[in-house]
Design an enzyme around this catalytic site. Structure first.
Site, mmCIF file in Angstrom:
data_model
loop_
_atom_site.group_PDB
_atom_site.id
_atom_site.type_symbol
_atom_site.label_atom_id
_atom_site.label_comp_id
_atom_site.label_asym_id
_atom_site.label_seq_id
_atom_site.Cartn_x
_atom_site.Cartn_y
_atom_site.Cartn_z
ATOM 1 N N GLU A 170 60.134 9.377 33.964
ATOM 2 C CA GLU A 170 59.192 10.642 34.143
ATOM 3 C C GLU A 170 58.463 10.806 34.980
ATOM 4 O OE1 GLU A 170 56.743 10.875 30.628
ATOM 5 O OE2 GLU A 170 58.262 11.572 29.347
ATOM 6 N N ASP A 221 56.614 23.734 44.369
ATOM 7 C CA ASP A 221 57.153 22.074 44.806
ATOM 8 C C ASP A 221 57.832 22.484 46.285
ATOM 9 O OD1 ASP A 221 56.648 21.510 42.251
ATOM 10 O OD2 ASP A 221 58.637 20.882 41.717
ATOM 11 N N ARG A 248 53.259 13.866 59.567
ATOM 12 C CA ARG A 248 52.924 15.093 59.216
ATOM 13 C C ARG A 248 51.514 15.195 58.832
ATOM 14 N NH1 ARG A 248 57.642 18.190 58.861
ATOM 15 N NH2 ARG A 248 59.591 16.885 58.723
ATOM 16 N N HIS A 272 46.528 17.597 56.974
ATOM 17 C CA HIS A 272 46.717 19.287 56.736
ATOM 18 C C HIS A 272 45.712 19.495 55.501
ATOM 19 C CE1 HIS A 272 51.062 19.002 58.653
ATOM 20 N NE2 HIS A 272 50.057 19.321 59.373
ATOM 21 N N LYS A 328 47.332 18.298 45.580
ATOM 22 C CA LYS A 328 48.848 17.971 45.878
ATOM 23 C C LYS A 328 49.127 16.687 45.062
ATOM 24 C CE LYS A 328 48.866 19.390 50.644
ATOM 25 N NZ LYS A 328 48.921 19.126 52.086
ATOM 26 N N HIS A 345 45.399 15.792 54.231
ATOM 27 C CA HIS A 345 46.610 14.890 54.022
ATOM 28 C C HIS A 345 47.376 14.777 54.766
ATOM 29 C CE1 HIS A 345 50.762 14.647 51.861
ATOM 30 N NE2 HIS A 345 50.158 13.452 51.265
ATOM 31 N N TYR A 362 56.432 17.233 46.746
ATOM 32 C CA TYR A 362 55.076 17.440 46.521
ATOM 33 C C TYR A 362 54.953 18.741 45.663
ATOM 34 C CZ TYR A 362 54.335 19.122 51.055
ATOM 35 O OH TYR A 362 54.417 19.929 52.338
ATOM 36 N N ASP A 367 50.472 19.611 65.022
ATOM 37 C CA ASP A 367 49.927 18.466 64.883
ATOM 38 C C ASP A 367 49.099 17.760 65.989
ATOM 39 O OD1 ASP A 367 50.011 18.789 62.144
ATOM 40 O OD2 ASP A 367 51.636 17.579 61.805
#
Length: 191
Positions: A28, A48, A59, A62, A72, A119, A132, A170
């Protein structure tokens, strides 16, 4: 599922129970009722997202400002990343500190990155698939970031800087002390 608070209390690592045998496994990956009971409030994940990246892709860092700020819930489906959450809540006792957790297809760990945190992640294996859930939709007007290499944050991204691959966006983010687009500690952004 096991929920563990990190050294920054609001960032949570989730370890689902894996049921495996010679046929494979079942897990799960999300249970709203258990997560909400642990948190003490309701989250409404409405989107999602998924990315596939090669080793060295970084990455982040942000976040989105209110009214489109996001919590998130992140995990790795294939491969491995170092996932990072930075506290950007003014007056927080952990302001400017970060939590870094390795998430992988093998360990099945997840990290809950709440509102008020920047993040990012760096990919540690080729063909990594990162997924995520977010509780608010993406808004370009509210999209912000912090420099991944801000010396005041001193994040150990594990890989050498020469190995990192970043988007143009970035590479031009401000340092934490150069932005006023932050959150306030103690404000209930979930209300």
């Amino acid at each position: 599922m096991q929920f563990t608070r990190t050294r920054i209390r609001d960032v949570i690592v989730i370890e689902p129970k894996v049921h495996g045998d010679d046929r494979g496994y079942f897990v799960e990956t999300f249970r709203a009722d258990k997560l909400e009971k642990f948190l003490g409030f309701k989250l409404n994940f409405g989107q999602d997202n998924e990315s596939k990246s090669s080793k060295g892709v970084l990455r982040g860092l942000h976040y989105q400002l209110p009214p489109h700020a996001q919590t998130k819930l992140v995990r790795v489906i294939q491969g491995r990343v170092l996932d990072v959450a930075v506290d950007i809540r003014r007056n927080s006792p952990t302001f400017g500190q970060y939590v870094a957790v390795e998430l992988s297809a093998e360990n099945k760990k997840q990290m809950l990155v709440p509102i008020g945190f920047a993040h990012g992640f760096v990919v540690l294996e080729d063909n990594t698939i990162f997924a995520y859930k977010v509780d608010n939709y993406y808004s370009p007007e509210c999209d912000r970031g912090i420099a991944f290499d801000d010396k005041d944050l001193n994040i150990d991204w594990i890989l050498d800087k020469e190995e990192l691959k970043l988007s143009p966006k970035d590479t031009t983010q401000p340092k934490l002390n150069e932005t006023n687009d932050l959150f306030e500690f103690g404000v209930d952004y979930y209300a």
